[in-house]
Design a protein around this motif. Structure first.
Motif, PDB file in Angstrom:
ATOM      1  N   ASN A 121       0.822  -1.208   0.000  1.00  0.00           N
ATOM      2  CA  ASN A 121       0.000   0.000   0.000  1.00  0.00           C
ATOM      3  C   ASN A 121       0.859   1.262   0.000  1.00  0.00           C
ATOM      4  O   ASN A 121       0.604   2.211  -0.758  1.00  0.00           O
ATOM      5  CB  ASN A 121      -0.940   0.009   1.208  1.00  0.00           C
ATOM      6  CG  ASN A 121      -2.015  -1.060   1.106  1.00  0.00           C
ATOM      7  OD1 ASN A 121      -2.398  -1.462   0.002  1.00  0.00           O
ATOM      8  ND2 ASN A 121      -2.501  -1.529   2.238  1.00  0.00           N
ATOM      9  N   ARG A 122       1.875   1.280   0.848  1.00  0.00           N
ATOM     10  CA  ARG A 122       2.734   2.467   0.926  1.00  0.00           C
ATOM     11  C   ARG A 122       3.530   2.654  -0.355  1.00  0.00           C
ATOM     12  O   ARG A 122       3.755   3.782  -0.792  1.00  0.00           O
ATOM     13  CB  ARG A 122       3.660   2.357   2.134  1.00  0.00           C
ATOM     14  CG  ARG A 122       2.936   2.464   3.463  1.00  0.00           C
ATOM     15  CD  ARG A 122       3.880   2.281   4.627  1.00  0.00           C
ATOM     16  NE  ARG A 122       3.173   2.351   5.896  1.00  0.00           N
ATOM     17  CZ  ARG A 122       3.744   2.122   7.074  1.00  0.00           C
ATOM     18  NH1 ARG A 122       5.031   1.801   7.135  1.00  0.00           N
ATOM     19  NH2 ARG A 122       3.031   2.197   8.189  1.00  0.00           N
ATOM     20  N   ARG A 123       3.966   1.541  -0.939  1.00  0.00           N
ATOM     21  CA  ARG A 123       4.687   1.635  -2.207  1.00  0.00           C
ATOM     22  C   ARG A 123       3.790   2.235  -3.285  1.00  0.00           C
ATOM     23  O   ARG A 123       4.210   3.087  -4.069  1.00  0.00           O
ATOM     24  CB  ARG A 123       5.167   0.243  -2.636  1.00  0.00           C
ATOM     25  CG  ARG A 123       5.932   0.248  -3.952  1.00  0.00           C
ATOM     26  CD  ARG A 123       6.451  -1.128  -4.296  1.00  0.00           C
ATOM     27  NE  ARG A 123       5.391  -2.088  -4.573  1.00  0.00           N
ATOM     28  CZ  ARG A 123       5.079  -3.104  -3.800  1.00  0.00           C
ATOM     29  NH1 ARG A 123       5.722  -3.315  -2.667  1.00  0.00           N
ATOM     30  NH2 ARG A 123       4.106  -3.931  -4.124  1.00  0.00           N
ATOM     31  N   THR A 423      11.677  -4.398  -3.824  1.00  0.00           N
ATOM     32  CA  THR A 423      10.746  -5.503  -4.082  1.00  0.00           C
ATOM     33  C   THR A 423      11.453  -6.763  -4.561  1.00  0.00           C
ATOM     34  O   THR A 423      10.831  -7.817  -4.662  1.00  0.00           O
ATOM     35  CB  THR A 423       9.685  -5.087  -5.131  1.00  0.00           C
ATOM     36  OG1 THR A 423      10.293  -4.981  -6.423  1.00  0.00           O
ATOM     37  CG2 THR A 423       9.024  -3.790  -4.752  1.00  0.00           C
ATOM     38  N   THR A 424      12.739  -6.657  -4.873  1.00  0.00           N
ATOM     39  CA  THR A 424      13.511  -7.855  -5.232  1.00  0.00           C
ATOM     40  C   THR A 424      14.088  -8.536  -4.003  1.00  0.00           C
ATOM     41  O   THR A 424      14.701  -9.596  -4.110  1.00  0.00           O
ATOM     42  CB  THR A 424      14.669  -7.503  -6.183  1.00  0.00           C
ATOM     43  OG1 THR A 424      15.682  -6.777  -5.461  1.00  0.00           O
ATOM     44  CG2 THR A 424      14.195  -6.674  -7.361  1.00  0.00           C
ATOM     45  N   SER A 425      13.901  -7.915  -2.841  1.00  0.00           N
ATOM     46  CA  SER A 425      14.498  -8.420  -1.608  1.00  0.00           C
ATOM     47  C   SER A 425      13.948  -9.777  -1.228  1.00  0.00           C
ATOM     48  O   SER A 425      12.755 -10.057  -1.376  1.00  0.00           O
ATOM     49  CB  SER A 425      14.225  -7.423  -0.474  1.00  0.00           C
ATOM     50  OG  SER A 425      14.598  -7.971   0.771  1.00  0.00           O
ATOM     51  N   ARG A 426      14.817 -10.622  -0.727  1.00  0.00           N
ATOM     52  CA  ARG A 426      14.400 -11.920  -0.192  1.00  0.00           C
ATOM     53  C   ARG A 426      14.057 -11.815   1.289  1.00  0.00           C
ATOM     54  O   ARG A 426      13.509 -12.740   1.873  1.00  0.00           O
ATOM     55  CB  ARG A 426      15.522 -12.950  -0.380  1.00  0.00           C
ATOM     56  CG  ARG A 426      15.881 -13.204  -1.847  1.00  0.00           C
ATOM     57  CD  ARG A 426      14.761 -13.870  -2.599  1.00  0.00           C
ATOM     58  NE  ARG A 426      15.088 -14.018  -4.022  1.00  0.00           N
ATOM     59  CZ  ARG A 426      14.276 -14.583  -4.906  1.00  0.00           C
ATOM     60  NH1 ARG A 426      13.101 -15.032  -4.524  1.00  0.00           N
ATOM     61  NH2 ARG A 426      14.635 -14.681  -6.177  1.00  0.00           N
ATOM     62  N   THR A 427      14.421 -10.686   1.896  1.00  0.00           N
ATOM     63  CA  THR A 427      14.130 -10.491   3.317  1.00  0.00           C
ATOM     64  C   THR A 427      12.639 -10.344   3.545  1.00  0.00           C
ATOM     65  O   THR A 427      12.075 -10.855   4.496  1.00  0.00           O
ATOM     66  CB  THR A 427      14.848  -9.236   3.845  1.00  0.00           C
ATOM     67  OG1 THR A 427      16.243  -9.370   3.587  1.00  0.00           O
ATOM     68  CG2 THR A 427      14.617  -9.061   5.328  1.00  0.00           C
ATOM     69  N   LYS A 428      12.007  -9.604   2.620  1.00  0.00           N
ATOM     70  CA  LYS A 428      10.584  -9.333   2.753  1.00  0.00           C
ATOM     71  C   LYS A 428       9.887  -9.840   1.502  1.00  0.00           C
ATOM     72  O   LYS A 428      10.138  -9.366   0.404  1.00  0.00           O
ATOM     73  CB  LYS A 428      10.344  -7.822   2.903  1.00  0.00           C
ATOM     74  CG  LYS A 428       8.883  -7.394   2.877  1.00  0.00           C
ATOM     75  CD  LYS A 428       8.168  -7.712   4.156  1.00  0.00           C
ATOM     76  CE  LYS A 428       6.749  -7.145   4.153  1.00  0.00           C
ATOM     77  NZ  LYS A 428       6.033  -7.458   5.381  1.00  0.00           N
ATOM     78  N   THR A 429       9.051 -10.838   1.625  1.00  0.00           N
ATOM     79  CA  THR A 429       8.342 -11.380   0.473  1.00  0.00           C
ATOM     80  C   THR A 429       7.172 -10.482   0.125  1.00  0.00           C
ATOM     81  O   THR A 429       6.282 -10.240   0.942  1.00  0.00           O
ATOM     82  CB  THR A 429       7.831 -12.799   0.764  1.00  0.00           C
ATOM     83  OG1 THR A 429       8.937 -13.620   1.086  1.00  0.00           O
ATOM     84  CG2 THR A 429       7.111 -13.366  -0.472  1.00  0.00           C
ATOM     85  N   MET A 430       7.145 -10.000  -1.107  1.00  0.00           N
ATOM     86  CA  MET A 430       6.071  -9.121  -1.533  1.00  0.00           C
ATOM     87  C   MET A 430       4.806  -9.952  -1.795  1.00  0.00           C
ATOM     88  O   MET A 430       4.872 -11.061  -2.307  1.00  0.00           O
ATOM     89  CB  MET A 430       6.476  -8.365  -2.806  1.00  0.00           C
ATOM     90  CG  MET A 430       7.701  -7.508  -2.589  1.00  0.00           C
ATOM     91  SD  MET A 430       7.411  -6.223  -1.384  1.00  0.00           S
ATOM     92  CE  MET A 430       9.070  -5.976  -0.769  1.00  0.00           C
ATOM     93  N   ARG A 431       3.685  -9.369  -1.505  1.00  0.00           N
ATOM     94  CA  ARG A 431       2.439 -10.118  -1.619  1.00  0.00           C
ATOM     95  C   ARG A 431       1.853 -10.093  -3.016  1.00  0.00           C
ATOM     96  O   ARG A 431       1.037 -10.927  -3.370  1.00  0.00           O
ATOM     97  CB  ARG A 431       1.402  -9.551  -0.632  1.00  0.00           C
ATOM     98  CG  ARG A 431       1.784  -9.720   0.821  1.00  0.00           C
ATOM     99  CD  ARG A 431       0.603  -9.391   1.713  1.00  0.00           C
ATOM    100  NE  ARG A 431       0.156  -8.029   1.560  1.00  0.00           N
ATOM    101  CZ  ARG A 431       0.645  -7.008   2.233  1.00  0.00           C
ATOM    102  NH1 ARG A 431       1.657  -7.200   3.060  1.00  0.00           N
ATOM    103  NH2 ARG A 431       0.171  -5.787   2.050  1.00  0.00           N
TER     104      ARG A 431
END
Length: 434
Positions: A121-123, A423-431
């Protein structure tokens, strides 16, 4: 607030404004990290995950620090009889410190934006906010041109007859508007992509037509403003970035045949708009062509400057002070060149061939990361393809101008890149893959 206000006072291309935004971003970063430490929460996206670009940026910052330290005797210029030296690498330490402040600001903005981009949402709010900002400044630029051709109510001292908005330079303003155009196109293409991936029995996405019309109108308006800037390379670079977005969209939905159909239609539409509304730009292209003999002479003399200090450079932010060492005819003797009109050459002249390449390599790594994520269908497609589009835009425009040396542009560019990279991060999985 930062992205909305930074373009307002002459694109923040003044030392006082650099210091102001550095203070503002630094204060926000202190509050944010203090809150993170107190709450015990971890970063949503850890920039250390992207080790190579983070290391390249860090080394660049350390180089700027090293350039102002009194660590020896460095030759500035010599005529054979008299040699001028300095105790530090930088021939103007104050300018190098200012560049260090700017680079630190951009690095902090990237880290903070990554935390925002971790939330779908913030993105979405951030990216649409950047589009709204571009539209607002584009509208202001058009109004300012029609109501006296002024900058913030002041008479213009350059680029009369061109849309410059709150910027002084039309080419830099074209880059700013191009960012908004590519972001808008990415969102419009994302909707079309989502529709193409739906099963035919699922029908149309709710509000599909209205969204496509809205994004299409916004993109068309921004392209018209771009034409009004009369920036030849600014327009070309923005269209090149747009082409990357469109091509990636068609490839992702496996509609290769549409490329052959859309390409001539898009070209015909662009030529029509250019003919109807771009008289000033057409006159510049017809009279000047797409190159300039003066600019090539400038580049030749900058290469001579680089050759004098190929490994250390003359110090970050010192081009204006260093260039007179090699400034000679046929460049006009009564004209001072405070910018290199080529960001690559500027970096190499100030930081050396190796040190000046670190930031370029960092962006190249981000490009590879974005392409890999798109191919792997990981992260937010919209944010990633928008970031890829603006990278192509600035990579082209930076070869002949200094748009990324304007803080207002760099702040938006860093925000778009950080959003896509996060959004390419593996730390945080994008929904989502929106």
């Amino acid at each position: 607030m930062l992205f909305a206000l930074a373009p307002l006072p002459f694109a923040s291309a003044r030392p006082f404004l650099w210091a102001l935004w550095a203070t503002y971003v630094g204060a926000i970063a202190i509050v944010f990290f203090a809150w993170q430490l107190r709450s015990g929460a971890s970063l949503r996206v850890n920039p250390i995950e992207f080790r190579l670009p983070a290391a390249l940026v860090a080394v660049t910052l350390l180089m700027l620090v090293a350039q102002v330290l009194p660590i020896g005797s460095f030759l500035i210029a010599s005529d054979g009889a008299i040699s001028l030296t300095a105790p530090q690498i930088s021939i103007a330490p104050g300018q190098t410190v200012l560049m260090l402040a700017r680079q630190l600001t951009y690095a902090l903005v990237a880290v903070l934006v990554m935390q925002i981009a971790a939330s779908d949402n913030r993105r979405n709010v951030l990216l649409h906010g950047l589009i709204a900002i571009a539209l607002a400044y584009g509208a202001y630029g058009l109004i300012a041109l029609r109501l006296g051709d002024t900058i913030l109510g002041l008479p213009k001292w350059a680029y009369l007859g061109s849309i410059t908005g709150s910027f002084v330079n039309r080419n830099s303003f074209a880059t700013f508007i191009g960012f908004g155009a590519i972001l808008t196109l990415a969102h419009g293409c994302a909707i079309m992509r989502r529709q193409a991936e739906r099963h035919k029995d699922d029908g149309l996405i709710n509000g599909l037509l209205s969204k496509v019309i809205l994004y299409g109108a916004a993109y068309t308006f921004l392209i018209l403003v771009l034409i009004g800037t009369q920036s030849r390379m600014g327009l070309f670079a923005a269209l090149a970035g747009s082409a990357v977005v469109v091509l990636a969209t068609l490839l992702s939905i496996r509609r290769l045949g549409l490329i052959l159909l859309i390409a001539p239609l898009a070209l015909a539409t662009f030529i029509g708009l250019l003919w109807l509304l771009g008289g000033g730009l057409l006159e510049r292209i017809e009279s000047d062509g797409f190159d300039s003999s003066t600019r090539w002479v400038l580049y030749e003399q900058i290469l001579r400057l680089i050759a004098l200090r190929p490994w250390t450079g003359f110090g970050g932010g010192t081009f204006e002070i260093a260039f007179p060492i090699v400034h000679t005819l046929p460049l006009p003797a009564d004209v001072s060149f405070n910018l290199a009109h080529n960001t690559y050459l500027a970096l190499w002249s100030e930081l050396g061939l190796i040190g000046g390449s670190f930031l370029i390599l960092a962006i190249a790594f981000v490009t590879v990361k974005l392409v890999t994520a798109l191919l792997a269908n990981h992260g937010s497609w919209t944010a990633e393809i928008a970031a890829l589009g603006v990278i192509f835009q600035v990579a082209i425009h930076s070869m002949v101008d200094f748009s990324l040396e304007i803080p207002a542009n760099t702040l938006v560019f860093v925000a778009i890149l950080a959003t896509g990279l996060a959004t390419t991060s593996r730390t945080k999985t994008m929904r989502t893959r929106s």
